[in-house]
Design a protein around this motif. Sequence first.
Motif, PDB file in Angstrom:
ATOM      1  N   THR A 100      44.301 109.905  29.827  1.00  0.00           N
ATOM      2  CA  THR A 100      44.577 110.111  28.408  1.00  0.00           C
ATOM      3  C   THR A 100      43.454 110.918  27.760  1.00  0.00           C
ATOM      4  O   THR A 100      43.708 111.821  26.950  1.00  0.00           O
ATOM      5  N   MET A 101      42.223 110.625  28.149  1.00  0.00           N
ATOM      6  CA  MET A 101      41.083 111.373  27.627  1.00  0.00           C
ATOM      7  C   MET A 101      41.115 112.826  28.116  1.00  0.00           C
ATOM      8  O   MET A 101      40.769 113.749  27.367  1.00  0.00           O
ATOM      9  N   VAL A 102      41.540 113.040  29.353  1.00  0.00           N
ATOM     10  CA  VAL A 102      41.673 114.404  29.875  1.00  0.00           C
ATOM     11  C   VAL A 102      42.711 115.165  29.064  1.00  0.00           C
ATOM     12  O   VAL A 102      42.490 116.313  28.665  1.00  0.00           O
ATOM     13  N   SER A 103      43.837 114.530  28.789  1.00  0.00           N
ATOM     14  CA  SER A 103      44.900 115.169  28.003  1.00  0.00           C
ATOM     15  C   SER A 103      44.420 115.548  26.616  1.00  0.00           C
ATOM     16  O   SER A 103      44.799 116.586  26.076  1.00  0.00           O
ATOM     17  N   ALA A 104      43.578 114.696  26.030  1.00  0.00           N
ATOM     18  CA  ALA A 104      43.071 114.935  24.678  1.00  0.00           C
ATOM     19  C   ALA A 104      41.854 115.858  24.677  1.00  0.00           C
ATOM     20  O   ALA A 104      41.363 116.239  23.609  1.00  0.00           O
ATOM     21  N   GLY A 105      41.351 116.197  25.854  1.00  0.00           N
ATOM     22  CA  GLY A 105      40.182 117.056  25.935  1.00  0.00           C
ATOM     23  C   GLY A 105      38.885 116.353  25.564  1.00  0.00           C
ATOM     24  O   GLY A 105      37.917 117.004  25.183  1.00  0.00           O
ATOM     25  N   SER A 106      38.868 115.033  25.692  1.00  0.00           N
ATOM     26  CA  SER A 106      37.679 114.271  25.284  1.00  0.00           C
ATOM     27  C   SER A 106      37.032 113.510  26.431  1.00  0.00           C
ATOM     28  O   SER A 106      36.250 112.588  26.201  1.00  0.00           O
ATOM     29  N   VAL A 107      37.338 113.905  27.676  1.00  0.00           N
ATOM     30  CA  VAL A 107      36.794 113.164  28.808  1.00  0.00           C
ATOM     31  C   VAL A 107      35.289 113.382  28.959  1.00  0.00           C
ATOM     32  O   VAL A 107      34.590 112.516  29.478  1.00  0.00           O
ATOM     33  N   PHE A 108      34.787 114.511  28.472  1.00  0.00           N
ATOM     34  CA  PHE A 108      33.350 114.772  28.568  1.00  0.00           C
ATOM     35  C   PHE A 108      32.635 114.225  27.341  1.00  0.00           C
ATOM     36  O   PHE A 108      32.040 114.959  26.558  1.00  0.00           O
ATOM     37  N   SER A 109      32.724 112.910  27.208  1.00  0.00           N
ATOM     38  CA  SER A 109      32.042 112.210  26.116  1.00  0.00           C
ATOM     39  C   SER A 109      31.532 110.883  26.653  1.00  0.00           C
ATOM     40  O   SER A 109      31.938 110.427  27.723  1.00  0.00           O
ATOM     41  N   ALA A 110      30.657 110.272  25.891  1.00  0.00           N
ATOM     42  CA  ALA A 110      30.071 108.997  26.313  1.00  0.00           C
ATOM     43  C   ALA A 110      31.135 107.906  26.438  1.00  0.00           C
ATOM     44  O   ALA A 110      30.946 106.936  27.181  1.00  0.00           O
ATOM     45  N   ARG A 111      32.262 108.062  25.761  1.00  0.00           N
ATOM     46  CA  ARG A 111      33.331 107.062  25.846  1.00  0.00           C
ATOM     47  C   ARG A 111      33.935 106.970  27.248  1.00  0.00           C
ATOM     48  O   ARG A 111      34.552 105.979  27.589  1.00  0.00           O
ATOM     49  N   ALA A 112      33.744 107.996  28.061  1.00  0.00           N
ATOM     50  CA  ALA A 112      34.313 107.994  29.412  1.00  0.00           C
ATOM     51  C   ALA A 112      33.536 107.084  30.355  1.00  0.00           C
ATOM     52  O   ALA A 112      34.066 106.691  31.405  1.00  0.00           O
ATOM     53  N   PHE A 113      32.318 106.729  29.998  1.00  0.00           N
ATOM     54  CA  PHE A 113      31.510 105.911  30.900  1.00  0.00           C
ATOM     55  C   PHE A 113      32.059 104.496  31.052  1.00  0.00           C
ATOM     56  O   PHE A 113      31.968 103.905  32.121  1.00  0.00           O
ATOM     57  N   ARG A 114      32.601 103.951  29.997  1.00  0.00           N
ATOM     58  CA  ARG A 114      33.086 102.564  30.055  1.00  0.00           C
ATOM     59  C   ARG A 114      34.163 102.376  31.125  1.00  0.00           C
ATOM     60  O   ARG A 114      34.028 101.507  31.985  1.00  0.00           O
ATOM     61  N   PRO A 115      35.257 103.180  31.111  1.00  0.00           N
ATOM     62  CA  PRO A 115      36.253 102.984  32.166  1.00  0.00           C
ATOM     63  C   PRO A 115      35.712 103.285  33.561  1.00  0.00           C
ATOM     64  O   PRO A 115      36.095 102.623  34.537  1.00  0.00           O
ATOM     65  N   VAL A 116      34.807 104.250  33.677  1.00  0.00           N
ATOM     66  CA  VAL A 116      34.217 104.555  34.990  1.00  0.00           C
ATOM     67  C   VAL A 116      33.395 103.361  35.473  1.00  0.00           C
ATOM     68  O   VAL A 116      33.472 102.978  36.652  1.00  0.00           O
ATOM     69  N   ASP A 117      32.620 102.759  34.587  1.00  0.00           N
ATOM     70  CA  ASP A 117      31.833 101.579  34.965  1.00  0.00           C
ATOM     71  C   ASP A 117      32.731 100.418  35.384  1.00  0.00           C
ATOM     72  O   ASP A 117      32.416  99.687  36.334  1.00  0.00           O
TER      73      ASP A 117
END
Length: 154
Positions: free
Chosen positions: A69-86
């Motif tokens: 969803t973040m990739v679709s919105a173009g926002s995957v390169f943000s600090a918010r992406a760390f939470r799901p990765v963790d």
Amino acid sequence: MSRLTIGAVKAVLILAVAGGVVVQTAVIPTVWADLREVSPAVRLTVVVACVGWIACMQLVAACVWRLLTMVSAGSVFSARAFRPVDVIIGAALVASVLTAVLATLLVPGDAAPGLVGIVYGLALAIAGVALIIVVMRALLRQAIEMRSELAEVV
């Protein structure tokens, strides 16, 4: 990433989660019944480990969905992406431990030593996947830093 690819991955995730629910509701009770001749502690451990492993998979699916969803919105390169990765890293580590527990339960039984080795190998492979994701997390951090540096220059 194209919409078609994102849609295909989301379809696979839906199937995986639905399959997990079917296993948790239909197969696990059968496993419980089949293990009635083993000790209650082993029986409970096997069932809890299996349910936990499936829950880890479902959690990973939800996190990957969030990242898509973040990739679709173009926002995957943000600090918010760390939470799901963790969370994905943690779930993979828990699944690795649960797999090792299941392998350990096979040791005193009638299971072939090769089978026990394969299950331990699977636990090691899952831990390896967690480590690969740790590396990818570091790459994500670098990409975010580079992106913010570029934004400052522009």
